[in-house]
Scaffold this motif. Structure first.
Motif, PDB file in Angstrom:
ATOM      1  N   ASN A 188    -129.732 -10.000  58.738  1.00 26.48           N
ATOM      2  CA  ASN A 188    -128.741 -10.697  58.334  1.00 26.48           C
ATOM      3  C   ASN A 188    -129.009 -10.652  56.701  1.00 26.48           C
ATOM      4  O   ASN A 188    -129.584  -9.647  56.142  1.00 26.48           O
ATOM      5  N   GLU A 189    -128.504 -11.719  56.069  1.00 28.06           N
ATOM      6  CA  GLU A 189    -128.559 -11.922  54.666  1.00 28.06           C
ATOM      7  C   GLU A 189    -129.074 -13.050  54.202  1.00 28.06           C
ATOM      8  O   GLU A 189    -128.661 -13.619  53.086  1.00 28.06           O
ATOM      9  N   LEU A 190    -130.195 -13.672  54.785  1.00 27.08           N
ATOM     10  CA  LEU A 190    -130.821 -14.650  54.679  1.00 27.08           C
ATOM     11  C   LEU A 190    -131.494 -14.621  53.150  1.00 27.08           C
ATOM     12  O   LEU A 190    -132.130 -13.650  53.061  1.00 27.08           O
ATOM     13  N   ARG A 191    -131.449 -15.845  52.419  1.00 22.16           N
ATOM     14  CA  ARG A 191    -132.213 -15.792  51.456  1.00 22.16           C
ATOM     15  C   ARG A 191    -133.532 -16.670  51.311  1.00 22.16           C
ATOM     16  O   ARG A 191    -134.500 -16.138  50.631  1.00 22.16           O
ATOM     17  N   SER A 192    -133.500 -17.762  52.201  1.00 26.42           N
ATOM     18  CA  SER A 192    -134.593 -18.478  52.270  1.00 26.42           C
ATOM     19  C   SER A 192    -134.685 -19.292  53.648  1.00 26.42           C
ATOM     20  O   SER A 192    -133.693 -19.182  54.359  1.00 26.42           O
ATOM     21  N   ILE A 193    -135.824 -19.734  54.175  1.00 26.47           N
ATOM     22  CA  ILE A 193    -136.048 -20.463  55.317  1.00 26.47           C
ATOM     23  C   ILE A 193    -136.849 -21.540  54.781  1.00 26.47           C
ATOM     24  O   ILE A 193    -137.912 -21.489  54.363  1.00 26.47           O
ATOM     25  N   ASN A 212    -134.184  -8.750  56.375  1.00 27.39           N
ATOM     26  CA  ASN A 212    -133.366  -9.556  55.536  1.00 27.39           C
ATOM     27  C   ASN A 212    -133.733  -9.265  54.025  1.00 27.39           C
ATOM     28  O   ASN A 212    -134.822  -9.831  53.453  1.00 27.39           O
ATOM     29  N   SER A 213    -133.154  -8.425  53.407  1.00 24.29           N
ATOM     30  CA  SER A 213    -133.756  -7.816  52.032  1.00 24.29           C
ATOM     31  C   SER A 213    -133.928  -8.851  51.064  1.00 24.29           C
ATOM     32  O   SER A 213    -134.540  -8.684  49.842  1.00 24.29           O
ATOM     33  N   LYS A 214    -133.162 -10.030  50.897  1.00 26.78           N
ATOM     34  CA  LYS A 214    -133.302 -10.931  50.056  1.00 26.78           C
ATOM     35  C   LYS A 214    -134.040 -12.150  50.418  1.00 26.78           C
ATOM     36  O   LYS A 214    -134.361 -13.284  49.591  1.00 26.78           O
ATOM     37  N   LEU A 215    -134.557 -12.057  51.479  1.00 24.03           N
ATOM     38  CA  LEU A 215    -135.581 -13.148  52.065  1.00 24.03           C
ATOM     39  C   LEU A 215    -136.825 -13.378  50.983  1.00 24.03           C
ATOM     40  O   LEU A 215    -137.623 -12.551  50.742  1.00 24.03           O
ATOM     41  N   PHE A 216    -136.875 -14.782  50.536  1.00 25.04           N
ATOM     42  CA  PHE A 216    -137.956 -15.104  49.916  1.00 25.04           C
ATOM     43  C   PHE A 216    -138.242 -14.201  48.451  1.00 25.04           C
ATOM     44  O   PHE A 216    -139.312 -13.869  48.084  1.00 25.04           O
ATOM     45  N   LYS A 217    -136.871 -13.743  48.037  1.00 23.54           N
ATOM     46  CA  LYS A 217    -136.920 -12.874  46.768  1.00 23.54           C
ATOM     47  C   LYS A 217    -136.411 -13.810  45.640  1.00 23.54           C
ATOM     48  O   LYS A 217    -135.237 -13.385  45.300  1.00 23.54           O
ATOM     49  N   GLY A 218    -136.922 -14.425  45.288  1.00 25.95           N
ATOM     50  CA  GLY A 218    -136.664 -15.476  44.109  1.00 25.95           C
ATOM     51  C   GLY A 218    -135.763 -16.744  44.841  1.00 25.95           C
ATOM     52  O   GLY A 218    -135.129 -16.513  45.814  1.00 25.95           O
ATOM     53  N   GLY A 219    -135.504 -17.905  44.063  1.00 26.13           N
ATOM     54  CA  GLY A 219    -134.747 -18.731  44.364  1.00 26.13           C
ATOM     55  C   GLY A 219    -135.333 -19.934  45.294  1.00 26.13           C
ATOM     56  O   GLY A 219    -134.899 -20.770  45.699  1.00 26.13           O
ATOM     57  N   LEU A 220    -136.597 -19.500  45.546  1.00 27.39           N
ATOM     58  CA  LEU A 220    -137.327 -20.550  46.490  1.00 27.39           C
ATOM     59  C   LEU A 220    -138.287 -21.438  45.752  1.00 27.39           C
ATOM     60  O   LEU A 220    -139.035 -21.059  45.039  1.00 27.39           O
TER      61      LEU A 220
END
Length: 348
Positions: A188-193, A212-220
């Motif tokens: 998917n395109e998840l950014r955070s959990i 999920n290429s953007k997961l945990f990549k900044g913004g957390l």
């Protein structure tokens, strides 16, 4: 000669009609009935079907209608097949399911709705009492509106859910599946959990969040990172891929007193209450079931005993009646002759 020709033509016509009646079904019309793992099943896959076939044995427990051209499920699509335990509807173009279409399937355990065009999980699916596995991958679910599941029923049986390869940018609200153990949100395109995302699933064992290429990549947030890593570690939740979150240094005491943690603990507590309620209900149901079985066995034993006693008493009465008749006969034989009767015989 002409009559013979007519008869020949009639015979040929009859033969042609018979062949047409018994010819093999064309692609898109015939299903293969088979036995699989001791269950009656029907393979209707890859037959260009536009609807679920309605001429199958209503006792089937396995139905594969994948790789067809079904676009809608109406209330009558599955109503005949209430014994289904495994249903495969993947790789169609289903975008709409009428309310109540899945309601008759009270024995359904596995449902595959992958490779369709649903925008959300149909509420009827969550009402299925013994459904344990649901595949909803590759449906193009975006979930722009998190309130879409407001009023959704709570599933008391679902253990495995796949939402892989959709278009999720935010973690989906899954408070309605408290007993979920395995969740696939890969591709998917998840950014955070966050912990508030997974806390409503208090039986969770594994999350597949790979690809999920953007997961945990900044913004957390620092606290969010610390709390999430601590949460899954303490509850033995396996995260795929197994990567280190590399949380930046933070004030642990401040994070452990945060609003997010209190909210997550409250959600987790509610989930435990729901699960315990389900378990109590299941235990009560099981107790009543065994009580019913015991009562039925007791009634059978009592009736069998009563029938045995009736048969034995009847047999005794017959024996007693036969003995009485025999005694009467013996008494008659032993009686002395009547003198008057002898005199009458002599007179004759």
């Amino acid at each position: 000669m002409r009559i013979k020709m007519i008869w020949w033509w009639l015979l040929l016509l009859a033969a042609a009609l018979c062949c047409a009646a018994f010819e093999l079904p064309e692609k898109g019309r015939g299903c293969v009935v088979l036995r699989t793992h001791g269950m009656l099943g029907a393979d209707c896959s890859s037959r260009d079907l536009r609807d679920v076939p309605q001429n199958l044995d209503t006792r089937i427990e396995v139905l594969d209608v994948s790789d067809n051209k079904i676009r809608e499920l109406t209330t009558n699509s599955l109503s005949k097949y209430s014994s289904l335990r495994f249903l495969y509807l993947g790789d169609n173009t289903i975008y709409l399911a009428d309310d109540g279409v899945f309601t008759p399937l009270s024995s359904l355990e596995v449902l595959d709705l992958s490779l369709n065009v649903f925008r959300r999980i149909p509420f009827d699916v969550l009402r299925l009492p013994v459904l344990r596995k649901l595949d909803f991958s590759q449906n193009g679910i975006i979930l722009d509106d998190p309130d879409v599941y407001k009023g959704a029923p709570v599933s008391n049986s679902l253990k495995v859910l796949s939402l892989a390869k959709n278009k999720l940018k935010e973690f989906p609200p899954l408070w309605m599946v408290p007993q979920l153990e395995y969740l696939n949100v890969s591709g998917n395109e998840l950014r955070s959990i966050k912990i508030t995302d997974i806390a409503p699933m208090c039986r969770l064992k594994e999350i597949d969040a790979s690809h999920n290429s953007k997961l945990f990549k900044g913004g957390l947030d620092k606290c969010d990172c610390y709390l999430f890593s601590t949460w899954i570690e303490r509850r033995n939740i396996k995260l795929i891929p197994q990567v280190s979150l590399n949380c930046p240094p933070t004030d642990t005491e401040l994070c452990e007193n945060s609003t997010s943690l209190r909210e997550a603990l409250d959600l987790h507590s509610r989930c435990n209450s729901k699960v315990e309620t389900f378990q109590r209900q299941a235990a009560i149901k099981k107790t009543w079931m065994w009580a019913g079985i015991a009562a039925a066995i007791f009634v059978i034993i009592v009736l069998t005993g009563a029938l045995f006693m009736h048969c034995r008493n009847s047999s005794r009465r017959k024996v007693s009646a036969n003995n009485n008749n025999q005694m009467v006969c013996n008494d008659v034989k032993k009686m002395p002759p009547d003198p008057s009767s002898s005199q009458l015989l002599q007179d004759l």
